[in-house]
Design a protein around this motif. Structure first.
Motif, short mmCIF file in Angstrom:
data_model
loop_
_atom_site.label_atom_id
_atom_site.label_comp_id
_atom_site.label_asym_id
_atom_site.label_seq_id
_atom_site.Cartn_x
_atom_site.Cartn_y
_atom_site.Cartn_z
N GLU A 161 0.80 -1.21 0.00
CA GLU A 161 0.00 0.00 0.00
C GLU A 161 0.84 1.27 0.00
N ALA A 162 2.13 1.16 0.35
CA ALA A 162 2.96 2.35 0.47
C ALA A 162 2.81 3.24 -0.76
N PRO A 163 2.64 4.57 -0.55
CA PRO A 163 2.43 5.46 -1.69
C PRO A 163 3.64 5.50 -2.62
N ARG A 164 3.41 6.02 -3.80
CA ARG A 164 4.41 5.99 -4.85
C ARG A 164 5.74 6.66 -4.46
N TRP A 165 5.65 7.81 -3.76
CA TRP A 165 6.90 8.49 -3.40
C TRP A 165 7.77 7.56 -2.56
N ALA A 166 7.11 6.78 -1.68
CA ALA A 166 7.86 5.87 -0.82
C ALA A 166 8.45 4.73 -1.65
N ASP A 167 7.71 4.29 -2.67
CA ASP A 167 8.25 3.25 -3.55
C ASP A 167 9.58 3.69 -4.14
N ILE A 168 9.58 4.94 -4.63
CA ILE A 168 10.80 5.44 -5.27
C ILE A 168 11.92 5.52 -4.24
N GLY A 169 11.57 6.00 -3.04
CA GLY A 169 12.56 6.07 -1.96
C GLY A 169 13.12 4.69 -1.63
N ILE A 170 12.22 3.72 -1.55
CA ILE A 170 12.66 2.37 -1.21
C ILE A 170 13.62 1.85 -2.27
N VAL A 171 13.27 2.09 -3.53
CA VAL A 171 14.14 1.62 -4.61
C VAL A 171 15.53 2.25 -4.46
N ALA A 172 15.57 3.56 -4.13
CA ALA A 172 16.86 4.24 -3.99
C ALA A 172 17.68 3.61 -2.86
N ILE A 173 17.04 3.37 -1.72
CA ILE A 173 17.76 2.82 -0.58
C ILE A 173 18.25 1.40 -0.90
N VAL A 174 17.38 0.66 -1.60
CA VAL A 174 17.76 -0.71 -1.92
C VAL A 174 18.96 -0.71 -2.87
N LEU A 175 19.01 0.29 -3.75
CA LEU A 175 20.16 0.39 -4.63
C LEU A 175 21.45 0.59 -3.83
N ILE A 176 21.39 1.47 -2.83
CA ILE A 176 22.55 1.68 -1.96
C ILE A 176 22.95 0.36 -1.30
N PHE A 177 21.94 -0.29 -0.76
CA PHE A 177 22.18 -1.56 -0.09
C PHE A 177 22.81 -2.56 -1.04
N TYR A 178 22.25 -2.62 -2.24
CA TYR A 178 22.76 -3.62 -3.17
C TYR A 178 24.19 -3.29 -3.60
N TYR A 179 24.44 -2.02 -3.78
CA TYR A 179 25.80 -1.59 -4.10
C TYR A 179 26.77 -2.09 -3.01
N ASN A 180 26.38 -1.89 -1.78
CA ASN A 180 27.22 -2.33 -0.66
C ASN A 180 27.46 -3.84 -0.66
N VAL A 181 26.39 -4.58 -0.85
CA VAL A 181 26.53 -6.04 -0.80
C VAL A 181 27.38 -6.50 -1.97
N PHE A 182 27.04 -5.99 -3.14
CA PHE A 182 27.71 -6.47 -4.35
C PHE A 182 29.21 -6.20 -4.31
N PHE A 183 29.61 -4.97 -3.97
CA PHE A 183 31.04 -4.67 -4.02
C PHE A 183 31.81 -5.27 -2.85
N THR A 184 31.15 -5.46 -1.73
CA THR A 184 31.82 -6.17 -0.65
C THR A 184 32.10 -7.61 -1.07
N TYR A 185 31.12 -8.16 -1.75
CA TYR A 185 31.25 -9.52 -2.26
C TYR A 185 32.39 -9.62 -3.27
N ILE A 186 32.41 -8.67 -4.20
CA ILE A 186 33.44 -8.70 -5.24
C ILE A 186 34.83 -8.55 -4.63
N LYS A 187 34.95 -7.65 -3.64
CA LYS A 187 36.27 -7.39 -3.08
C LYS A 187 36.66 -8.37 -2.00
#
Ligand code: HEM
Ligand code: HEM
Ligand SMILES: [Fe+2]
Lengths: 485, 116, 221
Positions: free
Chosen positions: A135-161
């Motif tokens: 149900e979260a409104p659209r603005w929050a969806d976009i925010g969540i996507v942004a935060i998840v991108l940060i998170f994924y960046y962290n996981v992915f590059f920690t994994y690579i390195k």
């Protein structure tokens, strides 16, 4: 729960922050669930103040969000252990945590105080998207996507390195799918069938595919960490789980396409693949139990009777409960209503609610609570953590409460199927005739009683998580002293 | 496309039987998976393993009964048979693999010590 | 770590590859099925309706037609039947008007979070009746609600009910006032009427069979 003093890595400190918010949201979830349950019995309760739909939105969104928080927390927590190094962007990770927490707070306040809006696009953007679970409104969806991108960046590059263990490989692939699926839920269409078609991509492919694999990875980590299980065996088994889970779960999606306007061929596809979905859950159940027994036997053989293989018994208890609960709630209760011949009658009844509760609790709540206990152990630097009285009350009462609610809802579902669907063929009057029978009313009463018991169990859980660290730390210090003396 | 699944009407008095039989599927299913694991682990006597298989057989039987009770077509019955066979083998695949890989990765014990 | 006597069954590599292949196959199959399904569940056009071509999800202008839900021998369950034209709120709606109305109806349906009390197409919450075939419910068709609300047509009665549900309770568990405007209410009724025309493979089954027993006639009417 309240300290990070023994944590070496920034990543784990971020993880603990996520756990702290998650446990609070879990409490909120239960409170709003109780409001819904009371309204079933006394419809006047908070009528036109906090209506059922709003309380329910808060109940299930708090559920999804606390689980996502605990999942992010778990990944941040295990990342350094697995990769053998700290997270690449600790500052970014912290920022992400605070922004996400602030966003969730705003969304909750808007649900509580603004609730619903006019039938315009602006409502979808700023108040409430009106689609179950997301149900979260659209603005929050976009925010969540942004935060998840940060998170994924962290996981992915920690994994690579860092070290690329099998567990991390599975997680890195799985998290990408998990995050990507969310996008299937971020659009609007006038066509209700199309809407639900894609909505299930998010809900089903989350809980019956990507989240399940996530749980497999967490259990693998937990077994290595708690029991010292052999990594090679655990990781090999993890890949088999991925095979079985994705092999059955992805096309098992068909069991939601029986009646929403989609073609008949989904009857066969849904029945076939979803009937196979319990198989990996059995496999996971056997796996956890067997490994536990094996490591315990090994330990006793080496160190003699009475030696304990488990380095964190509350966490291990919750993981064992997870193995069983996943199998029972998702596997068995799911199988119960997954054939179209049965589902035509049970679709959208209290029976669905029975399955939903046991599955979410058994498959996810349990293992995420186990991860929190692991976090506490690390934060206090405890070598061998044992159960306190409170740990036992928490696990006992919560399990009893949830199973009790499930049984009550199953009976309610049975009555509803029989009277509303089979006897009367659905419809407005049929619905209320079934709702007003004594069986249904009593079942709803018991659901509330069991819900209260669940909540008391939660209070013990919270209390335990906050205090167990110091208790066990002091105990180990004492033992050390008496050993020296 | 002609559907291979047909959905006949169930009479209200058929539901109790379905409900009871479906519950038995559950009970025997849990019994099988639990017992066979415990027997393999040596927590209960080896003989219990045969009881576990008996549970599995009972489960197959009640599931067959269930498929009749919901008037299911041949297609659904086939699905259920496949699921039951997969269910029988899943735990054994696991035991076999664990034993085999325990042998294979014995040398890996050292790695483990380093880690903890 | 390699060991010459080890079988392929204990090779991590083997299982990793198998997992990848099985997953990829499942995904490809799902994509393929999705293309077909999305085609089949896209809304039909006004032309289809005029020519009598049945689409699983008809055009918004289906609100200009009479809708029923009847047993089909061929399919073995009930299917929506689109009949003669009938006025909706006293007029015939052009394709453009009807599309705009349905759009507003769906938006309102989401903005008010109806799905967190009711089910639609059987999905949602279980606190209130399923709305899939609400348009066809005997209570709206046999005069009960129109008489109670004091409107001539069922669409007017429904709109009035949605605007002030707390004024017309029929059960202890009431629907709250959701501050729905007149325009929104009309749009919601259009949304509900459109939903009742969706081919749901016979869900709900034997819709309102009790009404048939009591009154005679088709199940829905
Ligand atoms: C951990 C895994 C699972 C979770 C958390 C879960 C949760 C849920 C929830 C919450 C719903 C209700 C959705 C709604 O609000 O409409 C649902 C529906 C359903 N689930 Fe599951 N489920 C899981 C696994 C399974 C499995 C393994 C099966 C089948 C073998 C299954 C079969 C179904 C079916 C058929 C429905 C549709 C019910 C209806 O028609 O109303 N689920 N599930
Ligand atoms: C204090 C205990 C709880 C109470 C009283 C409670 C009550 C409720 C109620 C009344 C609903 C609405 C059902 C409806 O639409 O008719 C609901 C939905 C739901 N709850 Fe709970 N709940 C509790 C705990 C939990 C827990 C622990 C979980 C999972 C971990 C959970 C997961 C869900 C889910 C997934 C749904 C949506 C089900 C569906 O749509 O089928 N609840 N709950
Ligand atoms: Fe599903």
């Amino acid at each position: 729960m309240l300290t990070n003093k023994h944590l070496k890595y920034e990543s784990q400190k971020i993880g603990m922050n996520y756990f702290r918010v998650a446990i609070v949201l879990f409490g909120a979830q239960l409170l709003f669930g109780l409001v819904c349950a009371i309204q079933y019995l006394w419809p006047g309760f908070l009528f036109e103040t906090l209506d059922f739909n709003i309380a329910r939105i808060l109940h299930i969104n708090a559920l999804v969000v606390w689980m996502l928080f605990a999942m992010l927390g778990s990944v941040y927590y295990l990342l350094p252990d697995e990769a053998g190094r700290d997270v690449v962007g600790a500052g970014l990770g912290k920022l992400g945590f605070w922004v996400l927490t602030a966003a969730v707070t705003v969304v909750v306040l808007v649900y509580l105080f603004i609730q619903i809006g006019p039938g315009k696009e602006s409502t979808i953007w700023f108040i409430n998207e009106g689609r179950e679970y997301i149900e979260a409104p659209r603005w929050a969806d976009i925010g969540i996507v942004a935060i998840v991108l940060i998170f994924y960046y962290n996981v992915f590059f920690t994994y690579i390195k860092g070290r690329q263990t099998g567990i991390l490989t599975v997680l890195v692939a799985d998290l990408l799918a998990l995050a990507g699926l969310y996008l299937a839920g971020v659009f609007f269409t006038d066509n209700i069938s199309m809407d639900q078609f894609w909505w299930w991509w998010v809900i089903h492919l989350w809980v019956e595919a990507t989240w399940e694999v996530f749980v497999g990875a967490l259990a693998a980590y937990g077994l290595i960490k708690i029991l010292g299980a052999k990594r090679e065996i655990v990781e090999m088994w993890l890949w088999i789980e991925v095979l079985l889970l994705f092999g059955s779960g992805i096309l098992g999606l068909g069991h939601h396409y029986f009646w929403i306007g989609t073609p008949e061929y989904w009857w066969e596809i849904g029945a076939l693949f979803s009937s196979l979905e319990p198989v990996p859950l059995v496999a996971m159940f056997v796996h956890v139990l067997y490994d536990w027994g094996k490591e315990q036997g090994h330990k006793e053989a080496v160190e003699g009777e009475g030696a304990h293989a488990v380095s964190n018994s509350p966490a291990m208890a919750w993981i064992a409960l997870n193995a069983f609960g996943n199998f029972l709630g998702a596997g068995i209760w799911g199988f119960f209503h997954t054939l179209p011949q049965v589902n035509i009658y049970t679709h959208g009844t209290q029976f669905t609610a029975a399955h939903g509760h046991l599955a979410f609790f058994g498959a996810y709540a349990t293992i995420l609570i186990a991860m929190m206990y692991l976090g506490v152990q690390g934060a206090y630097g405890i070598k061998k953590m044992t159960m306190t009285f409170k740990s036992k009350m928490a696990i006992g009462l919560i399990t009893f409460g949830v199973i009790g609610m499930t049984v009550a809802l199953t009976i309610a579902g049975y009555e509803q199927v029989l009277v509303e669907r089979a006897e009367l063929g659905a419809g407005w009057d049929a619905y209320f005739i079934a709702q007003n029978l004594t069986w249904m009313k009593q079942a709803m009463g018991w659901r509330l009683v069991m819900g209260v018991i669940t909540f008391i169990g939660f209070v013990y859980l919270l209390w335990d998580l906050v205090t167990i660290g110091e208790v066990e730390e002091a105990k180990e210090a004492n033992e050390l002293q008496s050993a020296v003396a | 496309m002609q559907s291979t699944i047909v959905l006949p009407n169930l009479a209200p008095n058929e539901f109790l039987g379905i409900f009871v039989v479906a519950t038995l599927v559950l009970v025997f299913g849990v019994g099988y998976a639990g017992l066979v694991t415990l027997a393999k682990m040596g927590y209960v006597k080896r003989a219990w393993q045969y009881v576990a298989y008996l549970f599995w057989l009972l489960q197959v039987y009640v599931l067959y009964d269930l498929s009749l009770r919901i008037h299911s077509s041949v297609f659904t019955q086939k699905i259920l048979i496949v699921a039951m066979i997969a269910y029988l083998f899943a735990p054994h695949l696991y035991f076999y693999l664990v034993d085999q890989s325990a042998k294979r990765y014995e040398s890996a014990l050292e790695n483990r010590k380093e880690e903890s | 770590m390699s060991n010459k006597s080890a079988s392929v069954w204990t090779s991590i590599r083997f299982w990793r590859r198998s997992a990848a292949w099985v997953t990829a196959t499942a995904v490809v199959l799902l994509m393929w099925l999705t293309f077909d399904t999305v085609k089949q569940i896209s809304m039909g056009s006004d032309e289809d309706l005029k020519k009598g071509i049945r689409k699983r999800i008809p055009a918004p202008t289906v609100i200009n037609y009479h809708i029923d839900y009847k047993f089909s021998k061929k399919r073995g369950h009930e299917v929506p039947v689109i009949g003669q034209k009938e006025p909706f709120f006293g007029k015939e709606w052009s394709p453009k008007e009807a599309a705009a109305l349905l759009h507003k109806g769906k938006l309102t349906f989401q903005a008010k979070a109806c799905i967190d009390c009711h089910t639609a197409l059987g999905n949602g919450a279980y606190y209130a009746p399923d709305l899939t075939k609400a348009w066809l419910d005997p209570k709206w068709n046999n005069g009960t609600m129109t008489a109670m609300i004091g409107k001539k047509t069922k669409e007017e009665a429904m709109a009035e009910f949605l605007m002030h549900p707390d004024k017309y309770p029929t059960h202890g568990r009431m629907m709250p006032n959701l501050h729905i405007t007149k325009d929104e209410a009309i749009a919601l009724v259009a949304f509900l009427k459109h939903m009742s025309s969706i081919d749901t493979n016979g869900f709900p089954r034997n819709f309102s069979i009790n009404a048939k027993r009591l009154k005679g006639g088709t199940n829905a009417h």
